[in-house]
Design an enzyme around this catalytic site. Structure first.
Site, PDB file in Angstrom:
ATOM      1  N   GLU A 169     -17.155  -0.132  19.785  1.00  0.00           N
ATOM      2  CA  GLU A 169     -16.064  -1.111  19.618  1.00  0.00           C
ATOM      3  C   GLU A 169     -14.986  -0.984  20.698  1.00  0.00           C
ATOM      4  O   GLU A 169     -13.795  -0.942  20.401  1.00  0.00           O
ATOM      5  CB  GLU A 169     -15.432  -0.959  18.223  1.00  0.00           C
ATOM      6  CG  GLU A 169     -16.448  -1.126  17.103  1.00  0.00           C
ATOM      7  CD  GLU A 169     -15.864  -0.908  15.703  1.00  0.00           C
ATOM      8  OE1 GLU A 169     -14.695  -0.511  15.594  1.00  0.00           O
ATOM      9  OE2 GLU A 169     -16.590  -1.142  14.720  1.00  0.00           O
ATOM     10  N   ASN A 211     -22.087  -0.118  21.379  1.00  0.00           N
ATOM     11  CA  ASN A 211     -22.277  -0.604  20.010  1.00  0.00           C
ATOM     12  C   ASN A 211     -21.025  -1.374  19.576  1.00  0.00           C
ATOM     13  O   ASN A 211     -19.911  -0.918  19.820  1.00  0.00           O
ATOM     14  CB  ASN A 211     -22.473   0.627  19.103  1.00  0.00           C
ATOM     15  CG  ASN A 211     -22.885   0.300  17.686  1.00  0.00           C
ATOM     16  OD1 ASN A 211     -23.842  -0.434  17.466  1.00  0.00           O
ATOM     17  ND2 ASN A 211     -22.176   0.861  16.703  1.00  0.00           N
ATOM     18  N   HIS A 247     -22.445  -6.532  10.983  1.00  0.00           N
ATOM     19  CA  HIS A 247     -21.803  -6.620   9.667  1.00  0.00           C
ATOM     20  C   HIS A 247     -21.567  -8.102   9.404  1.00  0.00           C
ATOM     21  O   HIS A 247     -20.645  -8.700   9.953  1.00  0.00           O
ATOM     22  CB  HIS A 247     -20.477  -5.856   9.664  1.00  0.00           C
ATOM     23  CG  HIS A 247     -20.663  -4.375   9.739  1.00  0.00           C
ATOM     24  ND1 HIS A 247     -21.248  -3.660   8.710  1.00  0.00           N
ATOM     25  CD2 HIS A 247     -20.387  -3.478  10.716  1.00  0.00           C
ATOM     26  CE1 HIS A 247     -21.299  -2.371   9.042  1.00  0.00           C
ATOM     27  NE2 HIS A 247     -20.793  -2.246  10.256  1.00  0.00           N
ATOM     28  N   GLU A 276     -26.000  -1.582  12.059  1.00  0.00           N
ATOM     29  CA  GLU A 276     -25.196  -1.420  10.835  1.00  0.00           C
ATOM     30  C   GLU A 276     -25.285  -2.657   9.946  1.00  0.00           C
ATOM     31  O   GLU A 276     -24.306  -3.054   9.303  1.00  0.00           O
ATOM     32  CB  GLU A 276     -23.722  -1.138  11.187  1.00  0.00           C
ATOM     33  CG  GLU A 276     -23.540   0.043  12.127  1.00  0.00           C
ATOM     34  CD  GLU A 276     -22.081   0.358  12.458  1.00  0.00           C
ATOM     35  OE1 GLU A 276     -21.169  -0.153  11.763  1.00  0.00           O
ATOM     36  OE2 GLU A 276     -21.844   1.110  13.409  1.00  0.00           O
ATOM     37  N   ASP A 278     -25.319  -5.309   7.270  1.00  0.00           N
ATOM     38  CA  ASP A 278     -25.140  -5.613   5.849  1.00  0.00           C
ATOM     39  C   ASP A 278     -24.671  -7.062   5.744  1.00  0.00           C
ATOM     40  O   ASP A 278     -24.229  -7.655   6.737  1.00  0.00           O
ATOM     41  CB  ASP A 278     -24.233  -4.620   5.100  1.00  0.00           C
ATOM     42  CG  ASP A 278     -22.882  -4.360   5.745  1.00  0.00           C
ATOM     43  OD1 ASP A 278     -22.458  -5.156   6.605  1.00  0.00           O
ATOM     44  OD2 ASP A 278     -22.244  -3.363   5.387  1.00  0.00           O
TER      45      ASP A 278
HETATM   46  C1  XIL Z   1     -17.304   2.764   7.971  1.00  0.00           C
HETATM   47  C2  XIL Z   1     -17.893   3.653   6.877  1.00  0.00           C
HETATM   48  O1  XIL Z   1     -18.963   2.968   6.273  1.00  0.00           O
HETATM   49  C3  XIL Z   1     -16.852   4.022   5.847  1.00  0.00           C
HETATM   50  O2  XIL Z   1     -17.358   5.007   4.963  1.00  0.00           O
HETATM   51  C4  XIL Z   1     -15.582   4.540   6.519  1.00  0.00           C
HETATM   52  O3  XIL Z   1     -14.580   4.755   5.539  1.00  0.00           O
HETATM   53  C5  XIL Z   1     -15.089   3.572   7.578  1.00  0.00           C
HETATM   54  O4  XIL Z   1     -16.129   3.327   8.510  1.00  0.00           O
HETATM   55  N1  XIL Z   1     -18.164  -0.048  12.185  1.00  0.00           N
HETATM   56  C6  XIL Z   1     -18.616   1.231  12.427  1.00  0.00           C
HETATM   57  C7  XIL Z   1     -18.801   2.168  11.283  1.00  0.00           C
HETATM   58  O5  XIL Z   1     -18.967   1.566  13.564  1.00  0.00           O
HETATM   59  O6  XIL Z   1     -18.593   3.491  11.671  1.00  0.00           O
HETATM   60  C8  XIL Z   1     -17.913   1.802  10.112  1.00  0.00           C
HETATM   61  O7  XIL Z   1     -18.261   2.659   9.021  1.00  0.00           O
HETATM   62  C9  XIL Z   1     -18.075   0.347   9.759  1.00  0.00           C
HETATM   63  C10 XIL Z   1     -17.693  -0.529  10.911  1.00  0.00           C
END
Ligand code: XIL
Length: 362
Positions: A169, A211, A247, A276, A278
Site C-alpha cells: 500500500e 501489494n 478486498h 487478500e 474477500d
Molecule cells: C488486517 C487484518 O485482517 C486485521 O486483523 C488487522 O487488525 C488489520 O489488518 N490490507 C492488508 C492487511 O494488507 O494486512 C489487512 O489486514 C487488511 C488490509
C-alpha cells in the site's frame, strides 16, 4: 448411487447460485478441497487468523486454539499468509526485541502440511510499533532500522517463503506516494528499491511483490504501480511480482477488469497474485445474507479467480480468511459482513463451491 446423488445435489446448488454461468463440475465430489481442485502451479491460500483485531475479541488465538479451524486450514489450502503475525508491531515490538514464536509456528505448520507461505509485510504505513512511529531517529538511523528489520525477518525465514509482500500500500488512490509511510516520508521513495534489494539479499529464493488494494480496476493507482515496476526492472531491482489484495464490496461492481490489470504486469515479465480476497456485503436486518446476495457474492469470488486463471504468471490466489467467525470485515466496515466463503461453523457457502468448481474446470 450415493455418489451420483451427491453430484446431482452439488450440480443443483451450482446451477442455482451461478445461474448456469459456473461450470457444473463437482471438483472432486463432496470430499474435494480447494487445493486438490486447483490446477498445477497455482497456490490456493488463506490468511492465518491471529494478532491484529483478534486481540480485542473474546475468543482465544484462532490459529493455536481452534482445532477445527486448523483442520480446515490444513485440508483446504496450499498456501498460508500470516494475517498479522509478521507485521512490524507484532514481530518487532521493541527496537531491540523480536517476537518470532507465532510466525515460526505458522511456518512450521505450513511445512508440515505441504503449504507455501506468503510473507506479509516488510514496508507498510500501518500496524507499526509506537517505538518506531513515535521515536526520534536521524535519517541514517531510520534507514539502518529498516535494513536490520528486513535482513532479520526475511533472513530468519530464508528459503521458506514463497512470496514476500515487500512493499504494501505505498500509493494512495491518486497514485501519489503515501506520506503516512514513515520510511517514504523521511527517506524518500527511493527506499522502496532498497527494501527489495535487502529482501533479496536476505532470501534470494522468495518472489518479491508489490501489494495493494484498489488496483482491481485501471486508474491512477495502477498506472503508478506500472510506472514504478518498469522503473525498478530497468534499474535491475529484484522485483518479481505485483498483487491485488482484492478486498471487494458488493456496493461496487464485480472486478471484471482485473484480468486486464494483471495482464499489464504479466506483460512486464512479473508474476501476479490475488492476496487478500474477500467480498463483503450490506447485511439485511437480522444479519443473515439472502440467497440472492450469496449468489452474487459467489460471482465476485469467481470473477477474481477467473482473472488469475486467465493470466499465465498468476501463481497464487489467497482469500483473507475462510470463515466469517474470524473475518476482519465487521470490525473495519460497519454494517458490512459475511465476506468469507464459510459460515462461523465452517459450513460452506455458495462462494466456496463456485471457487472449487471453477478451479476444477480450469
Ligand atoms: C488486517 C487484518 O485482517 C486485521 O486483523 C488487522 O487488525 C488489520 O489488518 N490490507 C492488508 C492487511 O494488507 O494486512 C489487512 O489486514 C487488511 C488490509
Amino acid at each position: 448411487m450415493k455418489g451420483n446423488r451427491v453430484a446431482v445435489a452439488v450440480l443443483a446448488v451450482v446451477v442455482l447460485v451461478g445461474g448456469g454461468a459456473v461450470p457444473a463440475q463437482a471438483g472432486g465430489g463432496r470430499d474435494g478441497t480447494l487445493r486438490k481442485a486447483a490446477p498445477h502451479g497455482l497456490r490456493i491460500g488463506t490468511a492465518v487468523a491471529g494478532g491484529g483485531h483478534h486481540l480485542e475479541q473474546e475468543y482465544p488465538d484462532p490459529f493455536t486454539a481452534d482445532r477445527p479451524y486448523r483442520r480446515v486450514l490444513a485440508r483446504e489450502f496450499s498456501s498460508a499468509s500470516p494475517e498479522n503475525q509478521m507485521k512490524w508491531e507484532f514481530i518487532h515490538p521493541g527496537r531491540y526485541e523480536y517476537r518470532f514464536g507465532p510466525a515460526d509456528a505458522i511456518v512450521r505448520f505450513a511445512r508440515e502440511n505441504g503449504q507455501a507461505v506468503r510473507g506479509h509485510t516488510l514496508l507498510w504505513h500501518s500496524q507499526n510499533p509506537a517505538w518506531l512511529t513515535e521515536g526520534t531517529f536521524s535519517k541514517a538511523e531510520l534507514r539502518a532500522i529498516l535494513k536490520d528489520h528486513i535482513m532479520t525477518v526475511a533472513g530468519r525465514y530464508r528459503g521458506k517463503i514463497h512470496q514476500w509482500d515487500v512493499a504494501n500500500e505505498i500509493f494512495d488512490d491518486t497514485g501519489a506516494y503515501r506520506q503516512e509511510n514513515i520510511f517514504i516520508r523521511e527517506l524518500g521513495p527511493g527506499i522502496v528499491a532498497d527494501a527489495f534489494r535487502w529482501a533479496h539479499r536476505a532470501d534470494p529464493h522468495a518472489q518479491l511483490f508489490l501489494n495493494d488494494y484498489g488496483v482491481d480496476w485501471p486508474g491512477a493507482k495502477v498506472d503508478a504501480y506500472e510506472a514504478l515496476a518498469r522503473q525498478l526492472l530497468a534499474d535491475g531491482v529484484p522485483l518479481h511480482g505485483f498483487a491485488s489484495q482484492a478486498h471487494l464490496s458488493m456496493r461496487y461492481p464485480a472486478p471484471d477488469q482485473l484480468r486486464t490489470v494483471l495482464q499489464r504486469f504479466d506483460d512486464l515479465g512479473l508474476h501476479t497474485a490475488i492476496t487478500e480476497l474477500d467480498v463483503r456485503m450490506d447485511l439485511p436486518e437480522g444479519g443473515v445474507p439472502t440467497p440472492e446476495q450469496l449468489a452474487t457474492q459467489a460471482t465476485y469470488y469467481t470473477t477474481a479467480l477467473d482473472a488469475c486463471l486467465a493470466v499465465d504468471g498468476c501463481n497464487s490466489f489467497t482469500i483473507w480468511g475462510f470463515t466469517d467467525k474470524y473475518s476482519w470485515v465487521p470490525h473495519f466496515f460497519p454494517a458490512e459482513g459475511a465476506a468469507t466463503v464459510m459460515w462461523d461453523d465452517f459450513r460452506r457457502k455458495p462462494a466456496y463451491y463456485a471457487l472449487r468448481d471453477t478451479l476444477a474446470a480450469a
